[in-house]
Scaffold this motif. Structure first.
Motif: not given
Length: 90
Positions: A18-44
């Motif tokens: 939700y940080v990117s709602i207030v600070f849209p450029p955060f998406d440039f960092v958060w989008a790939p980071a969230s994808a990486l974290i998702m693969t680490k949390l949920y396998k397969g």
């Protein structure tokens, strides 16, 4: 990691998106980071699909309100409980 710790972390990660709602450029960092974290949390295959969905959801404007991590937790532990039986709790 216990399933309830993973739920708490999922809610926290969704809130971080939700940080990117207030600070849209955060998406440039958060989008790939969230994808990486998702693969680490949920396998397969499910984790990889969720990572792609998470990346798209975070990269596109106005979709940040979708709680992707929490939805994945619900899918893993509520809608697909058979998989939980094969998981080893630490």
């Amino acid at each position: 990691m216990s399933k309830y710790k993973k739920l708490a972390l999922s809610v926290l990660l969704d809130a971080l998106g939700y940080v990117s709602i207030v600070f849209p450029p955060f998406d440039f960092v958060w989008a790939p980071a969230s994808a990486l974290i998702m693969t680490k949390l949920y396998k397969g295959k499910e984790g990889k699909v969720a990572a792609v969905v998470s990346f798209i959801e975070e990269a596109l404007p106005f979709l940040d309100v979708i709680p992707t991590f929490t939805f994945m937790w619900l899918y893993t532990y509520v809608l697909n409980p058979k998989k939980e039986e094969t998981m080893i709790e630490v």
